[in-house]
Scaffold this active site. Structure first.
Site, PDB file in Angstrom:
ATOM      1  N   GLY A  72       2.183  -7.788  -3.223  1.00  0.00           N
ATOM      2  CA  GLY A  72       1.567  -6.462  -3.163  1.00  0.00           C
ATOM      3  C   GLY A  72       0.198  -6.375  -2.510  1.00  0.00           C
ATOM      4  O   GLY A  72      -0.154  -5.349  -1.947  1.00  0.00           O
TER       5      GLY A  72
ATOM      6  N   GLU B 155      -5.951  -8.812  -5.915  1.00  0.00           N
ATOM      7  CA  GLU B 155      -4.718  -8.273  -6.489  1.00  0.00           C
ATOM      8  C   GLU B 155      -4.512  -6.833  -6.022  1.00  0.00           C
ATOM      9  O   GLU B 155      -5.474  -6.147  -5.687  1.00  0.00           O
ATOM     10  CB  GLU B 155      -4.821  -8.238  -8.020  1.00  0.00           C
ATOM     11  CG  GLU B 155      -4.031  -9.302  -8.746  1.00  0.00           C
ATOM     12  CD  GLU B 155      -2.519  -9.087  -8.706  1.00  0.00           C
ATOM     13  OE1 GLU B 155      -2.023  -8.398  -7.816  1.00  0.00           O
ATOM     14  OE2 GLU B 155      -1.852  -9.630  -9.593  1.00  0.00           O
ATOM     15  N   ASP B 156      -3.274  -6.374  -6.039  1.00  0.00           N
ATOM     16  CA  ASP B 156      -3.057  -4.960  -5.761  1.00  0.00           C
ATOM     17  C   ASP B 156      -3.335  -4.135  -7.026  1.00  0.00           C
ATOM     18  O   ASP B 156      -4.169  -3.245  -7.021  1.00  0.00           O
ATOM     19  CB  ASP B 156      -1.651  -4.690  -5.192  1.00  0.00           C
ATOM     20  CG  ASP B 156      -0.531  -5.239  -6.062  1.00  0.00           C
ATOM     21  OD1 ASP B 156      -0.816  -5.921  -7.065  1.00  0.00           O
ATOM     22  OD2 ASP B 156       0.640  -4.986  -5.738  1.00  0.00           O
TER      23      ASP B 156
ATOM     24  N   ASP C 187      -2.591  -4.354 -14.317  1.00  0.00           N
ATOM     25  CA  ASP C 187      -1.922  -3.426 -15.225  1.00  0.00           C
ATOM     26  C   ASP C 187      -2.121  -3.931 -16.662  1.00  0.00           C
ATOM     27  O   ASP C 187      -3.157  -3.699 -17.276  1.00  0.00           O
ATOM     28  CB  ASP C 187      -0.455  -3.367 -14.806  1.00  0.00           C
ATOM     29  CG  ASP C 187       0.348  -2.297 -15.493  1.00  0.00           C
ATOM     30  OD1 ASP C 187      -0.239  -1.289 -15.913  1.00  0.00           O
ATOM     31  OD2 ASP C 187       1.570  -2.452 -15.625  1.00  0.00           O
TER      32      ASP C 187
ATOM     33  N   GLY D 278      -2.641  -6.924 -17.398  1.00  0.00           N
ATOM     34  CA  GLY D 278      -3.620  -8.010 -17.291  1.00  0.00           C
ATOM     35  C   GLY D 278      -2.995  -9.396 -17.387  1.00  0.00           C
ATOM     36  O   GLY D 278      -3.665 -10.393 -17.147  1.00  0.00           O
TER      37      GLY D 278
ATOM     38  N   THR E  65      -0.774 -11.031 -15.540  1.00  0.00           N
ATOM     39  CA  THR E  65      -0.733 -11.817 -14.297  1.00  0.00           C
ATOM     40  C   THR E  65      -2.105 -12.388 -13.964  1.00  0.00           C
ATOM     41  O   THR E  65      -2.248 -13.580 -13.665  1.00  0.00           O
ATOM     42  CB  THR E  65      -0.241 -10.934 -13.126  1.00  0.00           C
ATOM     43  OG1 THR E  65       1.032 -10.400 -13.471  1.00  0.00           O
ATOM     44  CG2 THR E  65      -0.132 -11.733 -11.842  1.00  0.00           C
TER      45      THR E  65
ATOM     46  N   LYS F 170      -5.842  -0.423 -13.804  1.00  0.00           N
ATOM     47  CA  LYS F 170      -5.291   0.514 -14.786  1.00  0.00           C
ATOM     48  C   LYS F 170      -5.729   0.061 -16.182  1.00  0.00           C
ATOM     49  O   LYS F 170      -4.919  -0.472 -16.955  1.00  0.00           O
ATOM     50  CB  LYS F 170      -3.759   0.548 -14.685  1.00  0.00           C
ATOM     51  CG  LYS F 170      -3.256   1.169 -13.386  1.00  0.00           C
ATOM     52  CD  LYS F 170      -1.761   1.422 -13.445  1.00  0.00           C
ATOM     53  CE  LYS F 170      -1.345   2.398 -12.358  1.00  0.00           C
ATOM     54  NZ  LYS F 170       0.095   2.679 -12.365  1.00  0.00           N
TER      55      LYS F 170
ATOM     56  N   ASP G  25       5.270  -1.508  -3.941  1.00  0.00           N
ATOM     57  CA  ASP G  25       6.698  -1.272  -3.711  1.00  0.00           C
ATOM     58  C   ASP G  25       7.395  -0.602  -4.895  1.00  0.00           C
ATOM     59  O   ASP G  25       6.892  -0.588  -6.024  1.00  0.00           O
ATOM     60  CB  ASP G  25       7.419  -2.596  -3.449  1.00  0.00           C
ATOM     61  CG  ASP G  25       7.619  -3.408  -4.739  1.00  0.00           C
ATOM     62  OD1 ASP G  25       6.626  -3.606  -5.472  1.00  0.00           O
ATOM     63  OD2 ASP G  25       8.765  -3.806  -5.024  1.00  0.00           O
TER      64      ASP G  25
ATOM     65  N   ARG H 290       6.348  -0.557   0.961  1.00  0.00           N
ATOM     66  CA  ARG H 290       5.101  -1.326   1.094  1.00  0.00           C
ATOM     67  C   ARG H 290       4.362  -0.983   2.385  1.00  0.00           C
ATOM     68  O   ARG H 290       3.144  -1.100   2.474  1.00  0.00           O
ATOM     69  CB  ARG H 290       5.393  -2.834   1.086  1.00  0.00           C
ATOM     70  CG  ARG H 290       5.911  -3.384  -0.237  1.00  0.00           C
ATOM     71  CD  ARG H 290       5.832  -4.902  -0.232  1.00  0.00           C
ATOM     72  NE  ARG H 290       6.651  -5.541  -1.249  1.00  0.00           N
ATOM     73  CZ  ARG H 290       6.248  -5.817  -2.494  1.00  0.00           C
ATOM     74  NH1 ARG H 290       5.045  -5.471  -2.884  1.00  0.00           N
ATOM     75  NH2 ARG H 290       7.050  -6.420  -3.338  1.00  0.00           N
TER      76      ARG H 290
END
Ligand code: PRP
Length: 181
Positions: free
Chosen positions: A41, A96-97, A100, A102, A104, A128, A156, A162
């Site tokens: 991403g 990172e993209d 969310d 957290g 990852t 977020k 995506d 993308r």
């Protein structure tokens, strides 16, 4: 029918990317920075970001495999593509993209630190914080976008969209299906 609605335009993104690149360049001036993009991403954001930096950097990529829609711990995440560079004693910026839950980024922070990096910071295209389940430090946040399923600019839905230059929200119709134009 559902649709897609523009949330952040190409020019708005470019403006914020320039601003954040300026801050990063100031913060890391005189240091040797390794910029690590989190695939897939972040690839568009990363490409734009590094071209606006005014400090020399070296680039690498990393990819994780995550299992389950609602990750709560790093136990559900594993490395799919490891980084290729030696980060020992180096300053690393993870790009990172979306941050969310957290999960990852927590996994990646711990991983890069375990490789002996001197420091690891996170730069997120979109944060977020309201969705957070695992506390993570996000030093640089490019865009703040309202809740919704976002696609474009690297993001995506089932590997599509993308390539869109702006960020869109996918609006789901009553049947639960997305019908972007
Ligand atoms: C997305 C996103 C982050 C992660 C954020 O990756 O790119 O890596 O989820 O979620 P978290 O904060 O809850 O862990 P995705 O699995 O969609 O992979 P992609 O980047 O290849 O689209």
């Amino acid at each position: 029918m559902g649709s897609r609605v523009l949330r952040v335009s190409e020019s708005e993104i470019a403006e914020r990317v320039s601003e954040i690149a300026k801050t990063i360049s100031l913060d890391y001036r005189g240091r040797e920075l390794i910029v690590v993009g989190v695939l897939k991403g972040a690839f568009v954001f990363l490409a734009d970001l590094v071209r606006k930096l005014t400090i020399p950097v070296v680039l690498d990529f990393i990819q994780v495999a995550s299992y389950g829609a609602s990750m709560t711990s790093s136990g559900t995440i594993s490395l799919k593509l490891p980084i290729s560079m030696d980060v020992k004693g180096k300053d690393v910026l993870l790009v990172e993209d979306i941050v969310d839950t957290g999960g990852t980024i927590r996994f990646l922070l711990d991983h890069i630190l375990s490789l002996g990096a001197a420091s690891v910071a996170v730069c997120a295209m979109i944060d977020k914080p309201e969705r957070r389940k695992v506390e993570v430090p996000v030093r640089y946040v490019c865009l703040r976008v309202p809740e919704g399923f976002l696609v474009g600019y690297g993001l995506d839905h089932a590997e599509r969209y993308r390539e869109l230059p702006g960020i869109y929200e996918l609006i789901t119709d009553a049947s639960g299906e997305n019908h972007p134009e």
